[in-house]
Design a protein around this motif. Structure first.
Motif, PDB file in Angstrom:
ATOM      1  N   ALA A   1       0.919  -1.133  -0.034  1.00  0.00           N
ATOM      2  CA  ALA A   1       0.123   0.016   0.078  1.00  0.00           C
ATOM      3  C   ALA A   1       0.695   1.117   0.000  1.00  0.00           C
ATOM      4  N   ILE A   2       1.912   1.298   0.759  1.00  0.00           N
ATOM      5  CA  ILE A   2       2.969   2.529   0.868  1.00  0.00           C
ATOM      6  C   ILE A   2       3.545   2.514  -0.460  1.00  0.00           C
ATOM      7  N   ALA A   3       4.149   1.488  -1.188  1.00  0.00           N
ATOM      8  CA  ALA A   3       4.605   1.548  -2.444  1.00  0.00           C
ATOM      9  C   ALA A   3       3.501   2.058  -3.564  1.00  0.00           C
ATOM     10  N   LYS A   4       2.321   1.542  -3.589  1.00  0.00           N
ATOM     11  CA  LYS A   4       1.271   2.331  -4.260  1.00  0.00           C
ATOM     12  C   LYS A   4       1.008   3.766  -4.114  1.00  0.00           C
ATOM     13  N   ALA A   5       1.084   4.082  -2.910  1.00  0.00           N
ATOM     14  CA  ALA A   5       0.692   5.485  -2.533  1.00  0.00           C
ATOM     15  C   ALA A   5       1.895   6.314  -3.326  1.00  0.00           C
ATOM     16  N   ILE A   6       3.074   5.925  -2.960  1.00  0.00           N
ATOM     17  CA  ILE A   6       4.262   6.769  -3.566  1.00  0.00           C
ATOM     18  C   ILE A   6       4.429   6.833  -4.895  1.00  0.00           C
ATOM     19  N   GLU A   7       4.017   5.617  -5.555  1.00  0.00           N
ATOM     20  CA  GLU A   7       3.898   5.609  -7.174  1.00  0.00           C
ATOM     21  C   GLU A   7       2.684   6.605  -7.666  1.00  0.00           C
TER      22      GLU A   7
ATOM     23  N   LEU B   1       6.516  10.953   4.584  1.00  0.00           N
ATOM     24  CA  LEU B   1       6.673   9.699   5.256  1.00  0.00           C
ATOM     25  C   LEU B   1       7.643   9.908   6.490  1.00  0.00           C
ATOM     26  N   HIS B   2       8.534  10.693   6.537  1.00  0.00           N
ATOM     27  CA  HIS B   2       9.350  10.725   7.567  1.00  0.00           C
ATOM     28  C   HIS B   2       8.509  11.328   8.901  1.00  0.00           C
TER      29      HIS B   2
ATOM     30  N   ALA C   1       6.082  10.614  14.052  1.00  0.00           N
ATOM     31  CA  ALA C   1       4.956  10.479  15.062  1.00  0.00           C
ATOM     32  C   ALA C   1       4.239   9.348  15.585  1.00  0.00           C
ATOM     33  N   GLN C   2       4.512   8.361  14.947  1.00  0.00           N
ATOM     34  CA  GLN C   2       4.405   6.827  15.179  1.00  0.00           C
ATOM     35  C   GLN C   2       5.314   6.581  16.398  1.00  0.00           C
ATOM     36  N   THR C   3       6.615   6.806  16.199  1.00  0.00           N
ATOM     37  CA  THR C   3       7.645   6.654  16.941  1.00  0.00           C
ATOM     38  C   THR C   3       7.386   7.383  18.420  1.00  0.00           C
TER      39      THR C   3
END
Length: 63
Positions: free
Chosen positions: A27-33, A49-50, A55-57
């Motif tokens: 899903a991340i790869a598709k969103a980036i593309e 993404l960073h 935020a999650q960390t």
């Protein structure tokens, strides 16, 4: 991201976790593309993404 080597976890991971991780990666790869295709500058994609990773960390270490 077929050229990425996944590090192995110290303990065996269940097939469900492996599938969830694969689905997340896809899903991340598709969103980036899709973002690249729409003309979003790569630097903004990386910054976003960073920011999410940060935020999650923060959430993990403060809960």
């Amino acid at each position: 991201m077929s050229n990425v080597i996944r590090l192995r976890h110290a303990l065996p991971m269940s097939p469900e976790i492996n599938k969830a991780l694969t689905d997340l990666d896809s899903a991340i790869a598709k969103a980036i593309e899709a973002s690249k295709a729409s003309g979003l500058p790569q630097g903004l994609i990386v910054a976003d993404l960073h920011g999410h990773a940060h935020a999650q960390t923060h959430q993990m270490v403060t809960e």
